[in-house]
Design an enzyme around this catalytic site. Structure first.
Site, mmCIF file in Angstrom:
data_model
loop_
_atom_site.group_PDB
_atom_site.id
_atom_site.type_symbol
_atom_site.label_atom_id
_atom_site.label_comp_id
_atom_site.label_asym_id
_atom_site.label_seq_id
_atom_site.Cartn_x
_atom_site.Cartn_y
_atom_site.Cartn_z
ATOM 1 N N GLU A 62 0.572 -1.630 0.173
ATOM 2 C CA GLU A 62 -0.165 -0.365 -0.470
ATOM 3 C C GLU A 62 0.816 1.120 -0.074
ATOM 4 O OE1 GLU A 62 -2.126 -3.219 2.058
ATOM 5 O OE2 GLU A 62 -0.364 -2.341 2.408
ATOM 6 N N PRO A 269 11.136 -13.944 -1.444
ATOM 7 C CA PRO A 269 9.550 -14.157 -1.033
ATOM 8 C C PRO A 269 8.998 -12.714 -0.074
ATOM 9 C CG PRO A 269 11.673 -14.742 -0.093
ATOM 10 C CD PRO A 269 11.888 -14.466 -0.615
ATOM 11 N N ARG A 270 7.946 -13.063 -0.127
ATOM 12 C CA ARG A 270 6.627 -11.947 0.628
ATOM 13 C C ARG A 270 7.387 -11.557 1.958
ATOM 14 N NH1 ARG A 270 3.756 -7.779 -1.409
ATOM 15 N NH2 ARG A 270 2.177 -7.850 -0.473
ATOM 16 N N MET A 310 15.194 -5.595 0.247
ATOM 17 C CA MET A 310 13.792 -4.569 0.354
ATOM 18 C C MET A 310 14.011 -3.353 -0.080
ATOM 19 S SD MET A 310 11.935 -6.229 2.932
ATOM 20 C CE MET A 310 10.696 -5.197 2.829
ATOM 21 N N GLY A 311 12.610 -3.135 -1.177
ATOM 22 C CA GLY A 311 12.322 -2.445 -1.864
ATOM 23 C C GLY A 311 13.153 -2.062 -3.337
ATOM 24 N N ASN A 336 0.188 -7.932 -6.374
ATOM 25 C CA ASN A 336 0.276 -6.910 -8.235
ATOM 26 C C ASN A 336 0.386 -7.037 -8.566
ATOM 27 O OD1 ASN A 336 -0.061 -4.676 -9.200
ATOM 28 N ND2 ASN A 336 1.440 -3.708 -7.576
ATOM 29 N N PRO A 337 0.200 -7.279 -9.602
ATOM 30 C CA PRO A 337 1.189 -7.627 -11.054
ATOM 31 C C PRO A 337 1.460 -6.443 -12.227
ATOM 32 C CG PRO A 337 -1.536 -7.980 -11.695
ATOM 33 C CD PRO A 337 -1.659 -7.633 -10.759
ATOM 34 N N LEU A 338 0.696 -4.891 -12.076
ATOM 35 C CA LEU A 338 0.806 -4.113 -12.518
ATOM 36 C C LEU A 338 2.440 -3.868 -12.465
ATOM 37 C CD1 LEU A 338 -2.060 -2.061 -11.610
ATOM 38 C CD2 LEU A 338 -1.931 -3.634 -13.179
ATOM 39 N N GLU A 339 3.378 -3.921 -11.392
ATOM 40 C CA GLU A 339 4.532 -3.820 -11.220
ATOM 41 C C GLU A 339 5.285 -4.620 -12.435
ATOM 42 O OE1 GLU A 339 5.725 -4.552 -7.363
ATOM 43 O OE2 GLU A 339 5.250 -2.303 -7.058
#
Length: 432
Positions: A62, A269-270, A310-311, A336-339
């Site tokens: 988010e 990994p998430r 991260m990032g 999210n697949p948009l990236e």
């Protein structure tokens, strides 16, 4: 009366919620830090003469999605202070990494009357912007009592969430009445909100804010340089994987390497607390694995790069030839697949994408993504795209075109914000 019962139940759950934070802090110590902020004990703003806009973004996803909006607000309202709250430590780290001292930050308070009143008193926001679907009865009521406009942005409701809120129909309906404006992702989301009690006048269908993503030119340059350093190897990115998926992806990739020996897997990994365990899983497969955090250059025999930083997800999509989006081979709901689509990378996803029903069906229909049912299908699709570059490139172009056709969401949201918070002067660079 329903909110009274809700509040009593929340008070009873607070000890368990704190224990859960402490339990999670065994692997991520940050979870036991700054606990007072979760009860609204934040440092009061020192420059109270500057008006404040409060933005809440739960976690990393988010927070990244909100970045185009935050940057636009910083430019449009230069005299305002922006205060961003998150729920997770990784979200907190993302805020600090993206904005540094340009914004204020704290954890989001528990939805208890005292905590939210304390937070509002110390922050004194002029406007509250809540990302996605965070419906908190006591916070919303407190904002309404203080006449602080509250907007729900990028608002979405999965079928599961809709059914859950319907079980609390009276509480949900009363809470939604405290929202000044809802920017829904899709017509389906807008319909769900209306069925829960929001009025048509409260809702606009703006689309997904994640389509407002801007790709920095320097990131593309870095990615191009990396690809050259790696010998232009074909790259499969497995993004935001969950428990139960890593071993499946690794098994598929081991088979792929038999056909395409120079292929490289970037496994991300998430959840950061799983990095060590997933690394061990990689080692146990016999695939030569390098951790990104080791800051060591890849060699020709490196088969797996573990994205334990991260990032950097945008960077991994920038170097990818194929992207598998995790949380979809297991019943999590997808990510999210948009990236990936923004970089023109063709997408593969499992069948469990119920959290993104506004995106995946349309992306499948565009030809920019393929849905697979199991690891056998994942292997077949990856092999097809890697052995037939023209098919892969066409799918990537379809994904990029799908992304490009969905612009305009930021303008829709900003129109609602500027209506409630008028500009005293044109923003810098506005030219008016």
């Amino acid at each position: 009366m329903t909110r009274v019962f809700y509040t009593l139940a929340f008070y009873l759950l607070v000890p368990l919620m704190v224990l859960r934070l402490l339990w999670r802090s065994r692997q991520q110590p940050a979870y036991r830090q700054r606990l007072a902020e979760r009860f609204g004990y934040i440092a009061a703003r020192t420059d109270i003469t500057r008006p404040c806009i409060w933005i809440h973004s739960v976690s990393v996803g988010e927070t990244i999605a909100a970045r185009p909006l935050v940057e636009h607000l910083l430019n449009t309202y230069p005299t305002h202070q922006l205060w961003i709250t998150t729920t997770t430590p990784t979200g907190s780290d993302t805020v600090k990494r993206l904005y540094g001292t340009r914004v204020l930050h704290s954890y989001f308070p528990y939805d208890l009357p005292g905590a939210v009143q304390r937070m509002l008193q110390r922050m004194q926001p002029q406007l509250v912007l809540i990302m996605e679907t965070e419906i908190w009865p006591n916070l919303y009521d407190a904002c309404q009592q203080r006449q602080i406009p509250l907007l729900l942005l990028n608002a979405r409701l999965s079928t599961r969430s809709f059914q859950r809120y319907r079980r609390l129909e009276t509480l949900t309906r009363n809470t939604l009445r405290g929202i000044r404006w809802i920017g829904a992702r899709s017509l389906q989301d807008a319909d769900y909100f209306q069925q829960l009690g929001a009025t048509p006048a409260q809702i606009a269908t703006c689309g997904n804010l994640k389509f407002a993503l801007k790709i920095p030119t320097e990131l593309r340059n870095i990615a191009h340089s990396l690809k050259q350093q790696w010998g232009n190897r074909p790259v499969l990115v497995a993004a935001s994987t969950h428990i139960g998926e890593d071993e499946q992806v690794l098994a598929v990739f081991a088979r792929l390497q038999q056909q395409i020996p120079n292929a490289l897997l970037i496994l991300v990994p998430r959840h950061p607390e799983r990095f060590d365990k997933v690394y061990q899983q990689c080692v146990e497969t016999g695939l030569t694995t390098l951790r990104r955090s080791a800051a060591t250059a890849l060699t020709a025999d490196t088969a797996v790069l573990l994205g334990d930083s991260m990032g950097e997800m945008l960077l991994w999509f920038a170097v990818a030839d194929i992207a598998f989006i995790g949380g979809s081979l297991v019943p999590h709901g997808g990510h999210n697949p948009l990236e990936a689509a923004a970089f023109g990378v063709p997408v593969i996803s499992g069948i469990h994408t119920h959290n993104f029903t506004d995106l995946f069906p349309a992306l499948y229909a565009s030809g920019g993504a393929v849905e697979i049912t199991d690891t056998a299908a994942l292997y077949t699709q990856c092999l097809t795209w890697l052995q037939q570059p023209s098919l892969r490139q066409q799918a990537g172009e379809n994904a990029a075109q799908f992304f490009a056709q969905q612009q305009g969401v930021l303008a829709c949201i900003m129109q609602a914000i500027t209506t409630l918070l008028p500009l005293t002067s044109p923003p810098p660079g506005d030219g008016t």
